[in-house]
Write a protein that holds these residues in place. Structure first.
Motif, PDB file in Angstrom:
ATOM      1  N   VAL A  31       0.678  -1.305  -0.019  1.00 27.87           N
ATOM      2  CA  VAL A  31      -0.027  -0.074  -0.062  1.00 27.87           C
ATOM      3  C   VAL A  31       1.034   1.193  -0.004  1.00 27.87           C
ATOM      4  CG1 VAL A  31      -1.818   1.329   1.386  1.00 27.87           C
ATOM      5  CG2 VAL A  31      -1.753  -1.221   1.173  1.00 27.87           C
ATOM      6  N   TRP A  32       2.117   1.150   0.835  1.00 27.13           N
ATOM      7  CA  TRP A  32       2.610   2.627   0.860  1.00 27.13           C
ATOM      8  C   TRP A  32       3.341   2.694  -0.846  1.00 27.13           C
ATOM      9  CZ3 TRP A  32       8.084   1.889  -0.758  1.00 27.13           C
ATOM     10  CH2 TRP A  32       8.331   0.533  -0.620  1.00 27.13           C
ATOM     11  N   GLY A  34       1.530   2.814  -3.346  1.00 27.08           N
ATOM     12  CA  GLY A  34       0.694   3.923  -3.764  1.00 27.08           C
ATOM     13  C   GLY A  34       0.668   5.108  -3.061  1.00 27.08           C
ATOM     14  N   TYR A  35       0.977   5.219  -1.781  1.00 29.22           N
ATOM     15  CA  TYR A  35       1.060   6.491  -1.045  1.00 29.22           C
ATOM     16  C   TYR A  35       2.343   7.338  -1.574  1.00 29.22           C
ATOM     17  CZ  TYR A  35      -2.684   5.131   2.137  1.00 29.22           C
ATOM     18  OH  TYR A  35      -4.044   4.899   2.686  1.00 29.22           O
ATOM     19  N   LEU A  38       1.509   8.803  -4.817  1.00 28.70           N
ATOM     20  CA  LEU A  38       0.720   9.987  -4.614  1.00 28.70           C
ATOM     21  C   LEU A  38       1.461  11.239  -4.099  1.00 28.70           C
ATOM     22  CD1 LEU A  38      -2.428  10.846  -4.460  1.00 28.70           C
ATOM     23  CD2 LEU A  38      -2.366  10.126  -2.215  1.00 28.70           C
ATOM     24  N   PHE A  39       2.216  10.898  -3.280  1.00 26.82           N
ATOM     25  CA  PHE A  39       3.011  11.936  -2.614  1.00 26.82           C
ATOM     26  C   PHE A  39       3.808  12.700  -3.730  1.00 26.82           C
ATOM     27  CE2 PHE A  39       6.892  13.752  -0.527  1.00 26.82           C
ATOM     28  CZ  PHE A  39       6.408  14.389   0.354  1.00 26.82           C
TER      29      PHE A  39
END
Length: 59
Positions: A31-32, A34-35, A38-39
């Motif tokens: 999941v990180w 994707g984060y 996004l960042f």
């Protein structure tokens, strides 16, 4: 013409009765990731938005 269908029916029946392949369980990405993406995109959009334009005050 019927003999063609009879010849094709036997392999089709044999293939239909074969066992299916074992399913492969794919690992989804963490999941990180994707984060992180996004960042990075958020920083890029903010950097472009806040970049000063080259226009002077007389335009």
């Amino acid at each position: 013409m019927m003999w063609v269908l009879a010849i094709l029916a036997v392999p089709a029946t044999v293939l239909a009765q074969s066992t299916p392949d074992n399913p492969t369980l794919r690992q989804s990405p963490p999941v990180w990731w994707g984060y992180g993406i996004l960042f990075v995109l958020l920083v890029a959009v903010l950097a472009v938005s806040l970049m000063p334009s080259k226009r002077g005050h007389q335009d």
